[in-house]
Design a protein around this motif. Structure first.
Motif: not given
Length: 330
Positions: A207-211, A288-291, A324-327
Motif C-alpha cells: 500500500v505504501e508504494d501507491l498511497m 505495509t499491507m499488500r496492495a 491499484l488498477l493503474n499499477a
C-alpha cells in the motif's frame, strides 16, 4: 528426406497424438519406480551446496537442462546452465569449488561431458548424473547416478528424444519441488526473483508504494462543518471522498461520492453538518499491507477508497481503487 508423405485423416492424427501422450505417460510411470534413496541423497548434496548448481547436457538433454537450471534459480537454488561444448573451451572457468554439477545424458556416454570430468574431479565438485540407467561412463563417474528407466520414445522410430526428455524434465522438476519444501521457500521469496511479472507485482507491491501521503493535500474536514464546505474539499482533493475528523483531528468518518448521491436522494441540505451525513468507522488498512489485499478489501466492501492508518489510529494516507488498477494490481 523421404517425400513419401502419408495422408492421414483427422481421426488418425488424433490417434497418433493420444498414443504419443500415453507413451510418455508410461515413461513417467517408469520414472516413479526409479525414485529411491539416490534422489534423497541428491537433494542433500544440493542443499549443502555453498555455490551454484551447474547443469550441463548436449543436444535435447541440454535444452531440458536449461529449463531445469531456470526452475532451480527461480525457486531458491542458485543455478545456471553450462554448454558442455563451450565448457571445454573456457566456460568451465565458471565452475568453482563449492558448486555442484548435474550432468544429463540419456545414454550416459556424452563425449563432450566426458572431457570435463577430470577437471570436475580435480576441483572436488560433487557430480550428479541423469541418464537412462547406471551403465555408461557418466553414471560410473557420478557421486549420485539418477536414472530414468528404459522407456520407449514416443517417436515412432524410437529415435528422437521424446519420452526420455519428458522424464528428464519431470525429474528436474521433482528435485526443484523437493528443494522448495526443504528450504521453506515462500511466495514472497518467489516474487523477489520475478519482480517484472504480474505475480511479482501482486506479491511485492505494498500500500505504501501507491498511497497518497501528503497530509496537507489530503481532503480533510471537521465533522461540524457543513456539507457545502465538504463538497469544495472533495473537489479539490480529487479522490472522490473527504476524511471527517473531530476537534482533536481524530478520524471519525468519511464522506464519499456515494454518500453524496444517497444524501441527495434523501433531500439533505447543504447546511447539514458532516457528522449527520458521513459514514462512521470507515474501513482502513496499514501501509505495509499488500496492495492486492487492499484491493480485496475494497471489492469485498464495494468501496473505491481506503484510509491508511498507523498503529495509533492516526491518518497517514489514502489509497484508491484507481491507484491499484493503474499499477496493475489485481
Amino acid at each position: 528426406m523421404s517425400n513419401n508423405a502419408l495422408s492421414l485423416t483427422h481421426e488418425q492424427f488424433i490417434t497418433t497424438a493420444i498414443d504419443a501422450i500415453n507413451t510418455e505417460k508410461a515413461a513417467l510411470s517408469l520414472l516413479t519406480e526409479q525414485i529411491d534413496d539416490r534422489f534423497a541423497q541428491a537433494c542433500d548434496i544440493i542443499l549443502a551446496c555453498q555455490g551454484r548448481v551447474v547443469v550441463t547436457g548436449m543436444g535435447k538433454s541440454g535444452l531440458i537442462g536449461r529449463k531445469i537450471a531456470a526452475t532451480f534459480a527461480s525457486t531458491g537454488t542458485p543455478s545456471f546452465f553450462m554448454h558442455p561444448g563451450e565448457a571445454g573451451h573456457g566456460d568451465l572457468g565458471m565452475v568453482v569449488k563449492g558448486d555442484v554439477l548435474i550432468a544429463i545424458s540419456n545414454s550416459g556416454e556424452s563425449d563432450e561431458i566426458r572431457t570435463l570430468l577430470p577437471v570436475v574431479k580435480r576441483l572436488g565438485i560433487p557430480l550428479i548424473s541423469i541418464s537412462r540407467d547406471k551403465r555408461g561412463m557418466l553414471p560410473h563417474a557420478a557421486d549420485i547416478a539418477l536414472t530414468l528407466g528404459h522407456s520407449q520414445e514416443a517417436c515412432p522410430l524410437n529415435l528422437a528424444p521424446t519420452s526420455s526428455t519428458t522424464a528428464t524434465l519431470a525429474l528436474g522438476d521433482a528435485l526443484a519441488v523437493a528443494l522448495v519444501h526443504a528450504r521453506n521457500f515462500t511466495s514472497e521469496d518467489f516474487a523477489l526473483s520475478h519482480p517484472a511479472g504480474a505475480l511479482g507485482r501482486q506479491l511485492l507491491t505494498r500500500v505504501e508504494d501507491l498511497m497518497h501521503t501528503r497530509l496537507e493535500n489530503l481532503p480533510i474536514i471537521n465533522q461540524k462543518e457543513p456539507l457545502q464546505k465538504a463538497l469544495f474539499t472533495m473537489s479539490n482533493g480529487r479522490l472522490g471522498m473527504t476524511v471527517v475528523t473531530d476537534d482533536h483531528k481524530k478520524v471519525v468518518g468519511v464522506f464519499t461520492d456515494g454518500d453524496l448521491r444517497r444524501g441527495l436522494e434523501k433531500g439533505i441540505e447543504l447546511t447539514t453538518p458532516m457528522y449527520e451525513v458521513m459514514t462512521a468507522s470507515p474501513r482502513h488498512v496499514s501501509k505495509t499491507m499488500r496492495a492486492s489485499d487492499a484491493l480485496s478489501v475494497m471489492n469485498e466492501n464495494a468501496i473505491s477508497q481506503l484510509l491508511v492508518m498507523d498503529e495509533q489510529g492516526q491518518l497517514e494516507a489514502i489509497i484508491t481503487v484507481h491507484d491499484l488498477l493503474n499499477a496493475g494490481v489485481k
